[in-house]
Design a protein around this motif. Structure first.
Motif, PDB file in Angstrom:
ATOM      1  N   VAL A 180       0.835  -1.205   0.000  1.00 20.14           N
ATOM      2  CA  VAL A 180       0.000   0.000   0.000  1.00 20.14           C
ATOM      3  C   VAL A 180       0.870   1.255   0.000  1.00 20.14           C
ATOM      4  N   VAL A 181       1.922   1.254   0.796  1.00 19.83           N
ATOM      5  CA  VAL A 181       2.800   2.431   0.886  1.00 19.83           C
ATOM      6  C   VAL A 181       3.499   2.687  -0.449  1.00 19.83           C
ATOM      7  N   VAL A 182       4.054   1.647  -1.057  1.00 19.27           N
ATOM      8  CA  VAL A 182       4.776   1.811  -2.328  1.00 19.27           C
ATOM      9  C   VAL A 182       3.833   2.285  -3.433  1.00 19.27           C
ATOM     10  N   ILE A 183       2.664   1.684  -3.524  1.00 21.50           N
ATOM     11  CA  ILE A 183       1.703   2.088  -4.554  1.00 21.50           C
ATOM     12  C   ILE A 183       1.220   3.517  -4.309  1.00 21.50           C
ATOM     13  N   GLY A 184       1.040   3.884  -3.047  1.00 24.85           N
ATOM     14  CA  GLY A 184       0.653   5.250  -2.729  1.00 24.85           C
ATOM     15  C   GLY A 184       1.703   6.263  -3.158  1.00 24.85           C
ATOM     16  N   ILE A 185       2.974   5.959  -2.925  1.00 26.23           N
ATOM     17  CA  ILE A 185       4.060   6.855  -3.339  1.00 26.23           C
ATOM     18  C   ILE A 185       4.100   6.989  -4.855  1.00 26.23           C
ATOM     19  N   MET A 186       3.961   5.881  -5.547  1.00 27.28           N
ATOM     20  CA  MET A 186       3.976   5.904  -7.008  1.00 27.28           C
ATOM     21  C   MET A 186       2.828   6.762  -7.554  1.00 27.28           C
ATOM     22  N   THR A 187       1.642   6.621  -6.968  1.00 35.60           N
ATOM     23  CA  THR A 187       0.493   7.407  -7.413  1.00 35.60           C
ATOM     24  C   THR A 187       0.690   8.887  -7.134  1.00 35.60           C
ATOM     25  N   ALA A 188       1.264   9.203  -5.973  1.00 34.15           N
ATOM     26  CA  ALA A 188       1.520  10.606  -5.636  1.00 34.15           C
ATOM     27  C   ALA A 188       2.493  11.242  -6.619  1.00 34.15           C
TER      28      ALA A 188
END
Length: 526
Positions: A180-188
Motif C-alpha cells: 500500500v505504501v509503495v503504490i501510494g508513493i507511485m500514485t503521488a
C-alpha cells in the motif's frame, strides 16, 4: 433480459470448478504474466493521455468530445477496479446482499441524465465550487465544497489502495502494508508530475480495456458451461460462517439497506472526478448523450460483474477450504481466483495487469480532483486571490501528498474491509453534502450562501461522525465490541439532515446578501 442473464450466469460457472481444478484455484499465478501485460498497457495509457496544454484540457479534457467518446470517458472515470473486485467479492461473501451494490452503483446514472446533465453543461464550469459560485458567495462556498470533496477523495482513494495492496500481496507475496505504501508513493508522483492519466483519451482506452477484459472472463466460462442454473442459485452462503468476516458486512435491517441504496443512488452525482466530465462536451445535447452512452456501458459492466460474483460464489461452495483466505481480504480477490480457475495464469495475469493500471489511473484522477479542490477552489480564491502560479502549484503538490498519506492510513486501518463497502461510504458523503447542494443550487431559487455553508457543514459533520462510530471503523478498525451507530451506511440520516438543514438555514437567512441571492435570475439554467 432475464433469459440472457440466466444464460450468462449458467455459462460462467463452468467445468473448471470440478475437483481437478482445485490446485490451480488455490495458488497464486506466475507474476511474470502480470508484468508481461502490464508494460504495454501502461505505455498505451500514458501515450493516450500525454497531451494537456490548457486549463480546459486539464480540468475538463477539452470540449471537442462527442457523446460516445465522452460517454466512454465517463465510464473510464467511474469503473474503478476496486468496485469490480469489491462487488464480485461482496456477492461471493453474501449472495444477494451484494447485488444492492451492483444495482446501486448503476442506478445513479439515469438520475443524473434526467436531473443534471443538461443544466450542468449550460453552466460551463469545472467543479462544484464553480457551480455554486454562479449564485452564491464564492469564497464561502469554496470552503464547504472543499471540505466535502476531501473525505470523498480520501475514502475513494483508500478503497483503490486496499484493492491494490491485496492485489500486490497476492501476486508477489509482499506484505500488505508495504504494498500500500509503495503504490501510494507511485500514485503521488504521478499526481505531482501533472496527472498524465486524466485526459479523455486515456479514460476511453481504460474503459474499453476494462470492458473487454471482463467480457473475456465471462466468455472463458461460456466455453465450458456444465452446471444447471438451479444448482447455481441454490448456493447458500449462510452455511459458510467464515465468509462474513467483518461486522460491516453482516446482514442489516431494512432501514440500513435503504440507507445504502440512498448513498449509492444519490452519491454518483456528487463524485468530484465524475462531475467534471459534464463539461467535456461542446453543448448540452452532447452532455445528455454522454450520460446516455455511459449508462449503457456501465450497466453492461455491472451485469458482467454480477455474473463474475455468482460464478465465484459457486466456486466457494465447491471449495469451502478457501473461505478463510477469502474472508481475510474482504473477498476482494475472488475475481482473480475465478480467472485463475477459468483461464489459468495467462488470463489471471491479463486481468491483474488491467486492474492494476485501472487502479493507478483512477487514483491519479482522484488525486487531481481532490488537489484541485484545495489549490484551485480554495487557495486561489480565498487565501491568495492573486493566484501566484508557483504558490498554487506548491499547494497542489502538497495537497497530493497529504491526500495520499491520509488515504494510505485509512487503507491500512480498513485492510480487511470489502472495497465496494468502502466506496459505498464515499458515496454516502457525496450524497449527504454535494448532492443536496447541487440539487438545490440548480432547482431552488431560495438557496443562500448561509444555508449552503451551515447546512452543508452540518450534514458533513453528521455523516463523518456516523462513519467513524459505525461498524467499519469503530468495531472492525478500532476493535470495540459494538458500534455506536448501528447502520453500516448512514446516508438515509445524513442526506435528510443535509436537505433539511440547507433549506432551513436558507429560509431563516434575513441578511441583505441572502435577500439578493434569492432574487437572482435562473437565466443560465433555463
Amino acid at each position: 433480459m432475464k433469459w440472457l442473464l440466466s444464460f450468462l450466469v449458467l455459462s460462467s460457472t463452468a467445468q473448471v470448478f470440478a475437483d481437478d481444478s482445485r490446485a490451480a484455484i488455490l495458488t497464486a499465478p506466475d507474476p511474470r504474466y502480470f508484468v508481461f501485460f502490464l508494460i504495454p498497457l501502461g505505455v498505451l495509457l500514458l501515450w493516450s493521455g500525454r497531451r494537456i496544454r490548457t486549463a480546459a484540457e486539464f480540468y475538463a479534457s477539452g470540449r471537442d468530445n462527442g457523446g460516445i467518446r465522452n460517454g466512454l470517458a465517463i465510464t473510464g472515470d467511474y469503473l474503478s477496479a476496486a468496485s469490480f473486485l469489491g462487488i464480485a467479492g461482496m456477492i461471493a461473501l453474501s449472495g444477494y446482499h451484494g447485488l444492492l451494490y451492483a444495482v446501486g452503483f448503476f442506478a445513479g446514472w439515469p438520475l443524473i441524465l434526467v436531473l443534471f446533465a443538461e443544466r450542468l453543461r449550460r453552466l460551463g464550469r469545472f467543479t462544484l465550487t464553480d457551480i455554486l459560485a454562479v449564485r452564491l458567495q464564492r469564497s464561502a462556498v469554496a470552503r464547504v465544497a472543499m471540505a466535502a470533496s476531501v473525505p470523498v477523495v480520501v475514502l475513494y482513494l483508500a478503497a483503490q489502495l486496499v484493492a491494490a495492496g491485496h492485489l500486490a500481496a497476492y501476486l508477489f507475496s509482499l506484505p500488505y502494508i508495504g504494498s500500500v505504501v509503495v503504490i501510494g508513493i507511485m500514485t503521488a508522483l504521478l499526481g505531482i508530475a501533472g496527472g498524465l492519466l486524466f485526459s479523455t483519451r486515456a479514460q476511453v482506452v481504460k474503459a474499453v480495456v476494462m470492458l473487454l477484459t471482463t467480457l473475456l472472463l465471462v466468455i472463458m466460462g461460456l466455453l465450458q458451461a456444465d452446471v444447471e442454473i438451479t444448482t447455481l442459485f441454490a448456493s447458500d452462503h449462510k452455511q459458510q460462517p467464515l465468509l462474513l468476516a467483518t461486522s460491516a458486512l453482516q446482514e442489516q435491517g431494512a432501514l440500513s439497506q435503504l440507507s445504502l441504496g440512498v448513498a449509492l443512488l444519490f452519491g454518483t452525482a456528487g463524485l468530484p472526478h465524475v462531475l467534471t466530465r459534464f463539461f467535456s462536451v461542446a453543448d448540452p445535447r452532447r452532455a445528455r448523450m454522454s450520460v446516455f452512452y455511459a449508462t449503457g456501458f456501465i450497466g453492461g459492466f455491472y451485469l458482467l460483474t454480477f455474473v463474475v460474483g455468482y460464478a465465484a460464489l459457486r466456486l466457494l461452495d465447491l471449495h469451502p477450504e478457501m473461505n478463510i483466505s477469502v474472508a481475510n481480504n474482504g473477498g476482494n480477490l475472488v475475481a482473480l481466483q475465478l480467472a485463475l480457475g477459468v483461464g489459468g495464469p495467462i488470463l489471471t495475469g491479463l486481468l491483474a495487469a488491467v486492474l492494476f493500471v485501472v487502479l493507478i489511473s483512477v487514483m491519479t484522477a482522484l488525486l487531481l480532483s481532490g488537489a484541485s479542490a484545495i489549490s484551485h477552489d480554495w487557495y486561489a480564491v480565498t487565501v491568495n486571490p492573486g493566484r501566484s502560479y508557483y504558490k498554487q502549484r506548491f499547494i497542489h503538490s502538497s495537497s497530493v501528498v497529504g491526500l495520499i498519506l491520509f488515504a494510505t492510513l485509512v487503507a491500512i486501518l480498513m485492510r480487511g474491509q470489502n472495497v465496494a463497502y468502502i466506496v459505498g461510504l464515499a458515496f454516502a458523503i457525496a450524497a449527504s453534502v454535494s448532492f443536496p447542494l447541487l440539487t438545490l443550487a440548480l432547482y431552488w431559487k431560495g438557496l443562500t450562501t448561509r444555508g449552503a455553508v451551515i447546512g452543508g457543514g452540518l450534514s458533513l459533520f453528521v455523516v463523518l461522525l456516523c462513519i467513524v462510530f459505525g461498524p467499519a471503523i469503530w468495531v472492525d478498525g478500532f476493535g470495540f465490541s459494538e458500534p455506536i451507530f448501528a447502520w453500516s451506511n448512514p446516508a438515509l440520516l445524513s442526506v435528510t439532515i443535509g436537505f433539511v438543514a440547507i433549506v432551513y438555514f436558507s429560509l431563516s437567512d434575513r441578511s441583505e446578501l441572502g435577500a439578493n441571492e434569492r432574487q437572482q435570475e435562473f437565466s443560465q439554467l433555463d
